[in-house]
Motif scaffolding. Structure first.
Motif, PDB file in Angstrom:
ATOM      1  N   LEU A 154       0.832  -1.202   0.000  1.00 49.91           N
ATOM      2  CA  LEU A 154       0.000   0.000   0.000  1.00 49.91           C
ATOM      3  C   LEU A 154       0.866   1.252   0.000  1.00 49.91           C
ATOM      4  O   LEU A 154       0.600   2.207  -0.744  1.00 49.91           O
ATOM      5  CB  LEU A 154      -0.924  -0.015   1.215  1.00 49.91           C
ATOM      6  CG  LEU A 154      -1.853   1.186   1.388  1.00 49.91           C
ATOM      7  CD1 LEU A 154      -2.807   1.297   0.207  1.00 49.91           C
ATOM      8  CD2 LEU A 154      -2.634   1.077   2.688  1.00 49.91           C
ATOM      9  N   LEU A 158       1.158   4.250  -2.872  1.00 49.72           N
ATOM     10  CA  LEU A 158       0.865   5.660  -2.570  1.00 49.72           C
ATOM     11  C   LEU A 158       2.111   6.537  -2.652  1.00 49.72           C
ATOM     12  O   LEU A 158       2.163   7.608  -2.042  1.00 49.72           O
ATOM     13  CB  LEU A 158       0.238   5.766  -1.168  1.00 49.72           C
ATOM     14  CG  LEU A 158      -1.127   5.097  -1.000  1.00 49.72           C
ATOM     15  CD1 LEU A 158      -1.577   5.148   0.452  1.00 49.72           C
ATOM     16  CD2 LEU A 158      -2.170   5.757  -1.907  1.00 49.72           C
ATOM     17  N   ARG A 159       3.097   6.109  -3.392  1.00 49.16           N
ATOM     18  CA  ARG A 159       4.358   6.854  -3.509  1.00 49.16           C
ATOM     19  C   ARG A 159       4.158   8.328  -3.891  1.00 49.16           C
ATOM     20  O   ARG A 159       4.846   9.200  -3.352  1.00 49.16           O
ATOM     21  CB  ARG A 159       5.274   6.178  -4.524  1.00 49.16           C
ATOM     22  CG  ARG A 159       6.692   6.739  -4.563  1.00 49.16           C
ATOM     23  CD  ARG A 159       7.491   6.062  -5.669  1.00 49.16           C
ATOM     24  NE  ARG A 159       7.659   4.647  -5.412  1.00 49.16           N
ATOM     25  CZ  ARG A 159       8.670   4.125  -4.713  1.00 49.16           C
ATOM     26  NH1 ARG A 159       9.585   4.922  -4.205  1.00 49.16           N
ATOM     27  NH2 ARG A 159       8.770   2.832  -4.553  1.00 49.16           N
ATOM     28  N   ALA A 161       2.064  10.354  -2.892  1.00 46.02           N
ATOM     29  CA  ALA A 161       1.624  11.140  -1.725  1.00 46.02           C
ATOM     30  C   ALA A 161       2.675  11.189  -0.617  1.00 46.02           C
ATOM     31  O   ALA A 161       2.422  11.797   0.430  1.00 46.02           O
ATOM     32  CB  ALA A 161       0.322  10.557  -1.177  1.00 46.02           C
ATOM     33  N   TRP A 162       3.833  10.553  -0.830  1.00 42.41           N
ATOM     34  CA  TRP A 162       4.860  10.503   0.208  1.00 42.41           C
ATOM     35  C   TRP A 162       5.290  11.882   0.721  1.00 42.41           C
ATOM     36  O   TRP A 162       5.394  12.087   1.935  1.00 42.41           O
ATOM     37  CB  TRP A 162       6.073   9.727  -0.280  1.00 42.41           C
ATOM     38  CG  TRP A 162       5.887   8.232  -0.216  1.00 42.41           C
ATOM     39  CD1 TRP A 162       4.719   7.570   0.041  1.00 42.41           C
ATOM     40  CD2 TRP A 162       6.882   7.241  -0.414  1.00 42.41           C
ATOM     41  NE1 TRP A 162       4.921   6.210  -0.001  1.00 42.41           N
ATOM     42  CE2 TRP A 162       6.244   5.973  -0.276  1.00 42.41           C
ATOM     43  CE3 TRP A 162       8.237   7.269  -0.714  1.00 42.41           C
ATOM     44  CZ2 TRP A 162       6.923   4.768  -0.420  1.00 42.41           C
ATOM     45  CZ3 TRP A 162       8.921   6.072  -0.853  1.00 42.41           C
ATOM     46  CH2 TRP A 162       8.277   4.835  -0.701  1.00 42.41           C
ATOM     47  N   SER A 234      -5.489  13.430  -1.959  1.00 48.25           N
ATOM     48  CA  SER A 234      -4.460  12.782  -2.769  1.00 48.25           C
ATOM     49  C   SER A 234      -4.554  11.259  -2.689  1.00 48.25           C
ATOM     50  O   SER A 234      -4.517  10.559  -3.711  1.00 48.25           O
ATOM     51  CB  SER A 234      -3.075  13.238  -2.307  1.00 48.25           C
ATOM     52  OG  SER A 234      -2.065  12.565  -3.013  1.00 48.25           O
ATOM     53  N   ILE A 235      -4.691  10.721  -1.466  1.00 50.29           N
ATOM     54  CA  ILE A 235      -4.756   9.272  -1.277  1.00 50.29           C
ATOM     55  C   ILE A 235      -6.018   8.701  -1.918  1.00 50.29           C
ATOM     56  O   ILE A 235      -5.965   7.705  -2.649  1.00 50.29           O
ATOM     57  CB  ILE A 235      -4.701   8.922   0.221  1.00 50.29           C
ATOM     58  CG1 ILE A 235      -3.293   9.182   0.760  1.00 50.29           C
ATOM     59  CG2 ILE A 235      -5.104   7.473   0.470  1.00 50.29           C
ATOM     60  CD1 ILE A 235      -3.166   9.051   2.257  1.00 50.29           C
ATOM     61  N   THR A 238      -5.811   8.885  -5.775  1.00 50.61           N
ATOM     62  CA  THR A 238      -4.818   7.953  -6.311  1.00 50.61           C
ATOM     63  C   THR A 238      -5.355   6.532  -6.338  1.00 50.61           C
ATOM     64  O   THR A 238      -5.282   5.840  -7.367  1.00 50.61           O
ATOM     65  CB  THR A 238      -3.518   8.000  -5.473  1.00 50.61           C
ATOM     66  OG1 THR A 238      -2.970   9.310  -5.530  1.00 50.61           O
ATOM     67  CG2 THR A 238      -2.504   7.008  -5.998  1.00 50.61           C
ATOM     68  N   LEU A 239      -5.910   6.085  -5.209  1.00 52.97           N
ATOM     69  CA  LEU A 239      -6.401   4.713  -5.127  1.00 52.97           C
ATOM     70  C   LEU A 239      -7.635   4.496  -5.989  1.00 52.97           C
ATOM     71  O   LEU A 239      -7.731   3.501  -6.708  1.00 52.97           O
ATOM     72  CB  LEU A 239      -6.719   4.353  -3.677  1.00 52.97           C
ATOM     73  CG  LEU A 239      -5.519   4.084  -2.769  1.00 52.97           C
ATOM     74  CD1 LEU A 239      -5.979   3.788  -1.355  1.00 52.97           C
ATOM     75  CD2 LEU A 239      -4.704   2.903  -3.298  1.00 52.97           C
ATOM     76  N   ARG A 242      -6.746   4.270  -9.642  1.00 51.90           N
ATOM     77  CA  ARG A 242      -6.092   3.006  -9.992  1.00 51.90           C
ATOM     78  C   ARG A 242      -7.096   1.864 -10.066  1.00 51.90           C
ATOM     79  O   ARG A 242      -7.074   1.049 -10.995  1.00 51.90           O
ATOM     80  CB  ARG A 242      -5.000   2.671  -8.973  1.00 51.90           C
ATOM     81  CG  ARG A 242      -3.722   3.488  -9.151  1.00 51.90           C
ATOM     82  CD  ARG A 242      -2.568   2.877  -8.391  1.00 51.90           C
ATOM     83  NE  ARG A 242      -2.253   1.541  -8.873  1.00 51.90           N
ATOM     84  CZ  ARG A 242      -1.311   0.763  -8.351  1.00 51.90           C
ATOM     85  NH1 ARG A 242      -0.609   1.191  -7.326  1.00 51.90           N
ATOM     86  NH2 ARG A 242      -1.078  -0.437  -8.839  1.00 51.90           N
ATOM     87  N   GLN A 275      -7.978   5.579   3.448  1.00 53.98           N
ATOM     88  CA  GLN A 275      -7.785   7.028   3.577  1.00 53.98           C
ATOM     89  C   GLN A 275      -7.776   7.437   5.049  1.00 53.98           C
ATOM     90  O   GLN A 275      -6.902   8.187   5.496  1.00 53.98           O
ATOM     91  CB  GLN A 275      -8.916   7.726   2.828  1.00 53.98           C
ATOM     92  CG  GLN A 275      -8.933   9.231   2.944  1.00 53.98           C
ATOM     93  CD  GLN A 275     -10.160   9.821   2.263  1.00 53.98           C
ATOM     94  OE1 GLN A 275     -10.779   9.208   1.411  1.00 53.98           O
ATOM     95  NE2 GLN A 275     -10.521  11.013   2.664  1.00 53.98           N
ATOM     96  N   MET A 278      -4.475   6.169   6.663  1.00 52.42           N
ATOM     97  CA  MET A 278      -3.247   6.864   6.243  1.00 52.42           C
ATOM     98  C   MET A 278      -3.191   8.285   6.797  1.00 52.42           C
ATOM     99  O   MET A 278      -2.116   8.775   7.144  1.00 52.42           O
ATOM    100  CB  MET A 278      -3.150   6.891   4.717  1.00 52.42           C
ATOM    101  CG  MET A 278      -2.952   5.525   4.083  1.00 52.42           C
ATOM    102  SD  MET A 278      -1.488   4.642   4.678  1.00 52.42           S
ATOM    103  CE  MET A 278      -0.192   5.749   4.190  1.00 52.42           C
TER     104      MET A 278
END
Length: 735
Positions: A154, A158-159, A161-162, A234-235, A238-239, A242, A275, A278
């Motif tokens: 995971l 989520l790179r 959003a790092w 962002s998370i 992104t998910l 995808r 979400q 995280m």
């Protein structure tokens, strides 16, 4: 796969350790156990028997082998359902016989077993093919990563959003560190100002210090809230992107394995759970760890003895968290499956609103929804009961530790071995020390929930698209030669919809595809359009394997009009324009005229700008069919598939559309699926299918002379027309 609860009453390809000892001893060298199903009745009493299917025979065990039949002796396996009991029976060369009895709780397992027996003994499905797909399905169903590996995956996913995540964690840690200052200021206030009633000048500095701390915390909290909002968006984006993109890549075979509710809950609910983890719990893992370290050092400086007592509950918390992490996933998987079922019922009720209301089934769908909610509630209670076996004991350990600290600390204050300010500061810091520990315990819960949610998302992301386009696939201008070469296909690995179909269409040839419902006609078309991959055999267009042809090339040059077309929620013009990117208004109107749709469109208040509603709900079935036909004709395809093109039309419109189709399909490879055989009067050849196989081919006259299935279908329709005429004549005489 994916949604159903695990059924322990049937085991596909069990390991040798899982086999009944008696079976393991008598297996021949190259004999394999395909499935073992367990009953819950022996005769009319509760008990357990095992039905064992191998690649050679079928056996029933109850301490000893009660029944043993070779597959070559079996003509058919079947199930008979009674009030609350089912019976599995076998038709053999010597006659029918009942095999085992079981309750309806085991019905699903024995339906699969019966299908396997019939595929092997009756359908003569190649055993290697059957084994390949059963093992593939078993592997997919059993694959579940450990929660730690899932969370690492995971994080990698989520790179992007790092940077935001790291910044948000750093700011959150800073907020907590600033929060450590007030208890120390409180100690100074008590020990150096209030109790000795001295150092009044320090009072202003303490007050200003508290004010400064609050200002800094307010600023940092504002920044933290902004960062968390950005991180949330962002998370989630992104998910969701995808997962949604992956769903667009998948073949229809994967949609057959998941309920709509299961897919909705993954895109919406599971992403929300990740979400929340995280942006909340994951950051808190670092924050709480930092707080424990800083506060722990402070506690030791205040009183090493009391710190030792304060630390005693930690091993209990670690043990509880370890047990929870190992056992919780199965409870949460079951909980989310129950929730997916709730979503599925809601989805079905909305999509099938017309059907439900027309049959007056509102009470039944309400009962079904209530039942799914009850099952979800039961799953929630199971999670609660499981948690109550662990966390109350952990909380009690902290309570005991707190009481001991106050008792021993109070004793030291009375003996003047510790100041009141130091004890006050210690207890304040102790709860600030316990709070992150409690939070870490909650983080373990959240982490497990997120791990389950992530595994469900990765279950989708890990799926093979199911449609293979080879690396050197070509983009060609097609002529329209089509060949099916020994094609076998199954949707679920058990029931075969197509069995060794071989069929050749010349470029420009028009064929009619007929047969009883469930004979495999629509499945054959789905394979031609590369919506599914056949398990065995090949499909070629102009001599080129479909896998060597770019999917975009095929979709550009092939079109289908479905029996029950679904339109997108847009205007009529936009729905027709789906057939050709950048189509001009003149082309759209010409296609509508060709489909005999222009006249009814112009009678609408907004004509081509009329919104059709969800799934085309504002139009009649016949109108939707003509819009879909217009979209297909606009494409000007080399290969045209019409699935019951006139089924939703009235007799006059059907006659007009059939004449138009005769003109429009000239020079195109055309396949028309029809139950109404009059639609096929202009085709070059008729292909008859039954039970997944091509059983007849020829012209109408040739097939009538053969006295096969086609003639039976034709005569059945004629008898229907005769009955209609007789009723009409009788009515006139009565008047």
């Amino acid at each position: 796969m994916g949604d159903g609860d695990e059924d322990s009453s049937i085991n596909i390809y069990p390991s040798r350790e899982e086999l009944p000892p008696l079976i393991a001893e008598i297996l021949d060298e190259d004999e394999e156990v395909v499935a073992v199903a367990k009953t819950d009745l022996v005769g009319s009493s509760y008990g357990e028997e095992e039905v064992v299917l191998t690649n050679r025979r079928l056996m029933v065990l109850n301490e000893k082998i009660e029944i043993c039949l070779k597959l070559s002796e079996i003509k058919m396996a079947s199930l008979h359902s009674y009030v609350n009991t089912c019976v599995m029976s076998i038709d053999t060369i010597e006659g029918p016989r009942s095999l085992v009895a079981f309750t309806k709780a085991r019905l699903k397992a024995f339906e699969s077993l019966v299908a396997l027996i019939n595929n092997m003994a009756v359908g003569k499905i190649p055993y290697k093919l059957l084994k390949q797909h059963l093992l593939s399905r078993k592997e997919l169903e059993s694959r579940r990563d450990a929660s730690s590996r899932v969370l690492l995956r995971l994080l990698r996913a989520l790179r992007p959003a790092w940077p935001l995540l790291v910044t948000a964690i750093a700011v959150s840690v800073a907020v907590r560190l600033v929060g450590l200052v007030p208890p120390y200021l409180l100690k100074i206030l008590v020990d150096e100002i209030l109790i000795p009633r001295a150092n009044i000048d320090k009072l202003a500095y303490v007050a200003l210090g508290l004010l400064a701390v609050n200002i800094v915390r307010t600023i940092l909290n504002t920044i933290n809230s902004y960062l968390n909002t950005r991180l949330n968006v962002s998370i989630a984006n992104t998910l969701r992107f995808r997962v949604f993109s992956k769903l667009q890549e998948l073949s229809l075979s994967h949609y057959d394995k998941f309920t709509s509710g299961s897919l909705f809950s993954r895109v919406v609910d599971d992403v929300n759970r990740i979400q929340w983890f995280m942006t909340g719990s994951f950051a808190m893992l670092f924050i709480n760890t930092s707080m424990i370290a800083f506060i722990g050092i402070t506690l030791v400086t205040l009183s090493p003895q009391l710190t030792a007592i304060a630390l005693t509950p930690i091993p209990v918390a670690v043990l509880g968290s370890t047990i929870y992490r190992r056992l919780a996933s199965k409870y949460y998987h079951k909980l989310w499956r129950r929730w997916s079922k709730v979503i599925s019922v809601v989805s079905d009720a909305i999509n099938g609103a017309i059907l439900i209301k027309s049959f007056g089934k509102e009470p039944e769908i309400g009962y079904k929804f209530s039942e799914s909610l009850s099952e979800f509630e039961k799953a929630q209670l199971e999670v609660f009961k499981f948690e109550q076996k662990i966390w109350p004991a952990v909380g009690f350990a902290f309570t005991v530790s707190n009481i001991l600290v106050w008792w021993l600390g109070g004793t030291q204050v009375l003996e003047e071995r510790m100041t009141l300010g130091s004890l006050t500061a210690f207890t304040s810091y102790m709860w600030m020390f316990y709070t992150p520990i409690f939070n870490l315990v909650e983080n373990v819960k959240s982490m497990q929930i997120a791990a389950v949610a992530a595994s469900r998302i990765f279950e989708i992301l890990d799926l093979d698209p199911g449609i293979e386009e080879r690396p050197n696939a070509k983009d060609l201008c097609l002529k329209g030669d089509v060949e099916f070469d020994n094609v076998w296909f199954t949707y679920d690995g058990v029931h075969y919809a197509l069995k060794g179909v071989s069929l050749r269409l010349r470029a420009g040839e028009r064929i009619g595809l007929v047969g009883p419902s469930g004979s495999g006609k629509t499945t054959l078309i789905k394979l031609l359009l590369h919506l599914y991959e056949p398990q065995v055999g090949a499909i070629r267009i102009d001599g080129i394997d479909l896998r060597d042809l770019k999917t975009s090339s095929l979709k550009r040059q092939a079109a289908i009009v479905l029996q029950n077309p679904v339109l997108v929620d847009a205007t009529i013009a936009e729905n027709i324009a789906l057939g050709k990117e950048g189509a001009s208004p003149e082309e759209i109107i010409a296609a509508a005229k060709a489909a005999r749709a222009h006249e009814f469109i112009m009678r609408l208040p907004e004509a081509y700008d009329t919104e059709v509603g969800t799934r085309g709900s504002r139009l009649s079935g016949g109108e939707r069919a003509r819009i879909a036909l217009a979209a297909a004709l606009l494409k000007d395809p080399r290969i045209l598939v019409l699935d019951e093109p006139t089924a939703a039309l009235d007799a006059l419109t059907e006659d007009e559309v059939t004449e138009e189709l005769e003109r429009l399909t000239r020079g195109r490879t055309t396949i028309i699926i029809a139950h109404r055989l009059s639609t096929l009067r202009f085709v070059d050849r008729i292909v008859v299918m039954d039970k997944g196989m091509v059983v007849e081919e020829g012209s109408h006259d040739q097939l009538i002379k053969r006295e096969g299935l086609y003639r039976k279908l034709w005569e059945a329709q004629l008898r229907g027309l005769v009955r209609v005429n007789q009723v009409s004549v009788s009515g006139r005489h009565a008047r």
